[in-house]
Write a protein that holds these residues in place. Sequence first.
Motif, PDB file in Angstrom:
ATOM      1  N   ASN A 141       0.833  -1.225   0.000  1.00  0.00           N
ATOM      2  CA  ASN A 141       0.000   0.000   0.000  1.00  0.00           C
ATOM      3  C   ASN A 141       0.858   1.261   0.000  1.00  0.00           C
ATOM      4  OD1 ASN A 141       0.857  -0.115   2.703  1.00  0.00           O
ATOM      5  ND2 ASN A 141      -0.955   0.955   3.429  1.00  0.00           N
ATOM      6  N   HIS A 142       2.038   1.214  -0.659  1.00  0.00           N
ATOM      7  CA  HIS A 142       2.858   2.429  -0.630  1.00  0.00           C
ATOM      8  C   HIS A 142       2.448   3.411  -1.729  1.00  0.00           C
ATOM      9  CE1 HIS A 142       5.307   1.163  -4.072  1.00  0.00           C
ATOM     10  NE2 HIS A 142       5.284  -0.046  -3.561  1.00  0.00           N
ATOM     11  N   GLU A 143       2.839   4.668  -1.484  1.00  0.00           N
ATOM     12  CA  GLU A 143       2.307   5.767  -2.303  1.00  0.00           C
ATOM     13  C   GLU A 143       2.781   5.730  -3.747  1.00  0.00           C
ATOM     14  OE1 GLU A 143       4.607   5.921  -0.057  1.00  0.00           O
ATOM     15  OE2 GLU A 143       6.245   7.162  -0.795  1.00  0.00           O
ATOM     16  N   LYS A 144       3.816   4.921  -4.053  1.00  0.00           N
ATOM     17  CA  LYS A 144       4.306   4.921  -5.432  1.00  0.00           C
ATOM     18  C   LYS A 144       3.572   3.896  -6.309  1.00  0.00           C
ATOM     19  CE  LYS A 144       8.927   6.369  -4.081  1.00  0.00           C
ATOM     20  NZ  LYS A 144       9.160   5.654  -2.812  1.00  0.00           N
ATOM     21  N   LEU A 145       2.670   3.139  -5.729  1.00  0.00           N
ATOM     22  CA  LEU A 145       1.960   2.126  -6.529  1.00  0.00           C
ATOM     23  C   LEU A 145       1.107   2.800  -7.605  1.00  0.00           C
ATOM     24  CD1 LEU A 145       0.750  -0.310  -3.717  1.00  0.00           C
ATOM     25  CD2 LEU A 145       2.449  -0.801  -5.503  1.00  0.00           C
ATOM     26  N   GLN A 146       1.176   2.240  -8.781  1.00  0.00           N
ATOM     27  CA  GLN A 146       0.383   2.746  -9.909  1.00  0.00           C
ATOM     28  C   GLN A 146      -0.980   2.046  -9.921  1.00  0.00           C
ATOM     29  OE1 GLN A 146       1.708   5.118 -12.081  1.00  0.00           O
ATOM     30  NE2 GLN A 146       3.342   5.114 -10.546  1.00  0.00           N
ATOM     31  N   GLN A 147      -1.945   2.695 -10.606  1.00  0.00           N
ATOM     32  CA  GLN A 147      -3.289   2.118 -10.663  1.00  0.00           C
ATOM     33  C   GLN A 147      -3.265   0.704 -11.243  1.00  0.00           C
ATOM     34  OE1 GLN A 147      -5.858   3.212  -9.160  1.00  0.00           O
ATOM     35  NE2 GLN A 147      -7.322   1.707  -9.968  1.00  0.00           N
ATOM     36  N   LYS A 148      -2.428   0.482 -12.274  1.00  0.00           N
ATOM     37  CA  LYS A 148      -2.414  -0.860 -12.891  1.00  0.00           C
ATOM     38  C   LYS A 148      -1.857  -1.908 -11.912  1.00  0.00           C
ATOM     39  CE  LYS A 148       1.870  -0.454 -15.675  1.00  0.00           C
ATOM     40  NZ  LYS A 148       2.471   0.698 -15.025  1.00  0.00           N
ATOM     41  N   GLU A 149      -1.010  -1.463 -11.013  1.00  0.00           N
ATOM     42  CA  GLU A 149      -0.484  -2.402 -10.003  1.00  0.00           C
ATOM     43  C   GLU A 149      -1.571  -2.721  -8.960  1.00  0.00           C
ATOM     44  OE1 GLU A 149       4.226  -1.490  -9.792  1.00  0.00           O
ATOM     45  OE2 GLU A 149       2.951   0.159  -9.127  1.00  0.00           O
ATOM     46  N   LEU A 150      -2.320  -1.704  -8.581  1.00  0.00           N
ATOM     47  CA  LEU A 150      -3.422  -1.955  -7.640  1.00  0.00           C
ATOM     48  C   LEU A 150      -4.422  -2.921  -8.263  1.00  0.00           C
ATOM     49  CD1 LEU A 150      -4.173   1.678  -6.329  1.00  0.00           C
ATOM     50  CD2 LEU A 150      -2.685  -0.036  -5.334  1.00  0.00           C
ATOM     51  N   GLU A 151      -4.698  -2.701  -9.565  1.00  0.00           N
ATOM     52  CA  GLU A 151      -5.657  -3.580 -10.248  1.00  0.00           C
ATOM     53  C   GLU A 151      -5.128  -5.008 -10.329  1.00  0.00           C
ATOM     54  OE1 GLU A 151      -6.544  -1.392 -13.838  1.00  0.00           O
ATOM     55  OE2 GLU A 151      -7.611   0.126 -12.640  1.00  0.00           O
ATOM     56  N   TYR A 152      -3.823  -5.127 -10.533  1.00  0.00           N
ATOM     57  CA  TYR A 152      -3.216  -6.466 -10.598  1.00  0.00           C
ATOM     58  C   TYR A 152      -3.335  -7.175  -9.243  1.00  0.00           C
ATOM     59  CZ  TYR A 152       0.361 -10.093 -11.080  1.00  0.00           C
ATOM     60  OH  TYR A 152       1.021 -11.295 -11.078  1.00  0.00           O
ATOM     61  N   ILE A 153      -3.131  -6.422  -8.172  1.00  0.00           N
ATOM     62  CA  ILE A 153      -3.250  -7.020  -6.820  1.00  0.00           C
ATOM     63  C   ILE A 153      -4.688  -7.519  -6.611  1.00  0.00           C
ATOM     64  CG2 ILE A 153      -3.176  -6.535  -4.329  1.00  0.00           C
ATOM     65  CD1 ILE A 153      -0.955  -4.425  -4.985  1.00  0.00           C
ATOM     66  N   VAL A 154      -5.647  -6.660  -6.945  1.00  0.00           N
ATOM     67  CA  VAL A 154      -7.056  -7.035  -6.752  1.00  0.00           C
ATOM     68  C   VAL A 154      -7.408  -8.237  -7.625  1.00  0.00           C
ATOM     69  CG1 VAL A 154      -9.419  -6.272  -7.235  1.00  0.00           C
ATOM     70  CG2 VAL A 154      -7.858  -4.776  -5.982  1.00  0.00           C
ATOM     71  N   LYS A 155      -6.976  -8.202  -8.890  1.00  0.00           N
ATOM     72  CA  LYS A 155      -7.298  -9.305  -9.814  1.00  0.00           C
ATOM     73  C   LYS A 155      -6.703 -10.618  -9.301  1.00  0.00           C
ATOM     74  CE  LYS A 155      -6.630 -10.987 -14.540  1.00  0.00           C
ATOM     75  NZ  LYS A 155      -6.401 -12.305 -13.972  1.00  0.00           N
ATOM     76  N   THR A 156      -5.471 -10.535  -8.783  1.00  0.00           N
ATOM     77  CA  THR A 156      -4.808 -11.757  -8.320  1.00  0.00           C
ATOM     78  C   THR A 156      -5.523 -12.308  -7.088  1.00  0.00           C
ATOM     79  OG1 THR A 156      -2.769 -10.756  -9.144  1.00  0.00           O
ATOM     80  CG2 THR A 156      -2.519 -12.743  -7.842  1.00  0.00           C
ATOM     81  N   ILE A 157      -5.968 -11.417  -6.220  1.00  0.00           N
ATOM     82  CA  ILE A 157      -6.722 -11.902  -5.042  1.00  0.00           C
ATOM     83  C   ILE A 157      -8.038 -12.537  -5.501  1.00  0.00           C
ATOM     84  CG2 ILE A 157      -7.931 -11.173  -2.933  1.00  0.00           C
ATOM     85  CD1 ILE A 157      -5.671  -9.123  -2.481  1.00  0.00           C
ATOM     86  N   LYS A 158      -8.689 -11.907  -6.466  1.00  0.00           N
ATOM     87  CA  LYS A 158      -9.958 -12.482  -6.969  1.00  0.00           C
ATOM     88  C   LYS A 158      -9.706 -13.831  -7.641  1.00  0.00           C
ATOM     89  CE  LYS A 158     -12.846  -8.423  -7.467  1.00  0.00           C
ATOM     90  NZ  LYS A 158     -13.429  -7.412  -8.332  1.00  0.00           N
ATOM     91  N   ASP A 159      -8.607 -13.925  -8.377  1.00  0.00           N
ATOM     92  CA  ASP A 159      -8.265 -15.207  -9.028  1.00  0.00           C
ATOM     93  C   ASP A 159      -8.092 -16.299  -7.974  1.00  0.00           C
ATOM     94  OD1 ASP A 159      -8.287 -13.980 -11.453  1.00  0.00           O
ATOM     95  OD2 ASP A 159      -6.103 -13.894 -11.702  1.00  0.00           O
ATOM     96  N   PHE A 160      -7.426 -15.929  -6.874  1.00  0.00           N
ATOM     97  CA  PHE A 160      -7.204 -16.919  -5.806  1.00  0.00           C
ATOM     98  C   PHE A 160      -8.541 -17.471  -5.307  1.00  0.00           C
ATOM     99  CE2 PHE A 160      -7.116 -17.752  -1.217  1.00  0.00           C
ATOM    100  CZ  PHE A 160      -6.180 -18.771  -1.166  1.00  0.00           C
ATOM    101  N   TYR A 161      -9.514 -16.574  -5.154  1.00  0.00           N
ATOM    102  CA  TYR A 161     -10.825 -17.012  -4.668  1.00  0.00           C
ATOM    103  C   TYR A 161     -11.730 -17.513  -5.798  1.00  0.00           C
ATOM    104  CZ  TYR A 161      -9.646 -15.241  -0.068  1.00  0.00           C
ATOM    105  OH  TYR A 161      -9.038 -15.052   1.151  1.00  0.00           O
TER     106      TYR A 161
END
Length: 363
Positions: free
Chosen positions: A341-361
Amino acid sequence: MKISYRDLSVTDIQMRNELLGAVENVLRHGRISLGPELVAFEEHIARLCKKKYAVGVSSGTDALYLSLKSLGVGPGDEVITTPLSWIATVNAIVLCGATPVFVDIGEDLNINADIIKDAVTDKTKAILPVHFTGRLCDMDTIMEIAGANNLYVVEDAAQAFGASRNGEVAGSMGHINCFSMNPMKIYCAYGEAGCIVTDDEKLYHDLISLRYAGTINKEDCHVPSLNGRLDTIQAAMMLVGFKYLSQKQERLQEIADFFTNCLKDIVTCPEPDGSSHAFYTYTIITPQRDELQAYLNNRDIETKIQHPLLMPHHSAYKNQFSKIKLPVANRLVKQILCIPNHEKLQQKELEYIVKTIKDFYKL
Ligand SMILES: Cc1ncc(COP(=O)(O)O)c(C=O)c1O
């Protein structure tokens, strides 16, 4: 795509130049210890916390230890605290010679203020709440219990710089309040650093002495203590950091809002509770924590478990505290996971994190 949990590099050219300029100034004037930038830093922190005094020290650990010392906490005293924090919290209590008394946490990962009163004995000297993950504890209840039982409250606001509730900021509500400004923290130095704030003039003078070998006028030692001074260079760099802090805090809030929005139906996310959370960490709670962490790790998303061990379960303490019952903390410590959750994260990286968590579930 490789996503790091934190990125401590200074990539903003203007900020880097200002930081280097601040170091240059200190090197030029040469007041390397207890120099003018330290005084300016302390004044700034005191103002932010609406307190009379701030004392820069060399770490958050020192802040806690010296604060407890200044209150006279020592052998025979008990200090009530949470089991879920970085080990520095309990180390500070034990190094003073006092006994920590662990009170279970609530679902918000903070000490459960409603059951603190059951832990108060005639040996209790202080309560040491920790605003874990950057979310405020129930300070109203804690201060009420302290008032009713004549106890001190030492706030461990190490993780919560900038968090607030009804206009009161973290680090302003206890009798004496401690920050860590190590490089992982939201408001940080470029090395080890910490700060203590208080309204109490006597405590302030005692802290000034305690942070420098227990001396008066920097010469005569009247009580043995450590060297816990904050370097002028760190203070000078943190004065620059102030200018960039609000944009960092805003970005952390945006990231948290994005994660909460996308993940709240899948895992337990930090629930809004009417306070402004500092989001030192964005900690999710899930019974499949270990599997999810391995899944994210295999897909180049670095996560952390802060912390995998409750404080009473560290090797140094586990024999002493093997019998205490902490059902909520014992359950949650196996389920917490901090996602990047650091301030340099780009939107596409946040989306990748969310997508990967959704893939896991498999969603
Ligand atoms: C809750 C808490 N208390 C105390 C500390 C100790 O601070 P420092 O690392 O600056 O000594 C930390 C540091 O991570 C912390 O998170």
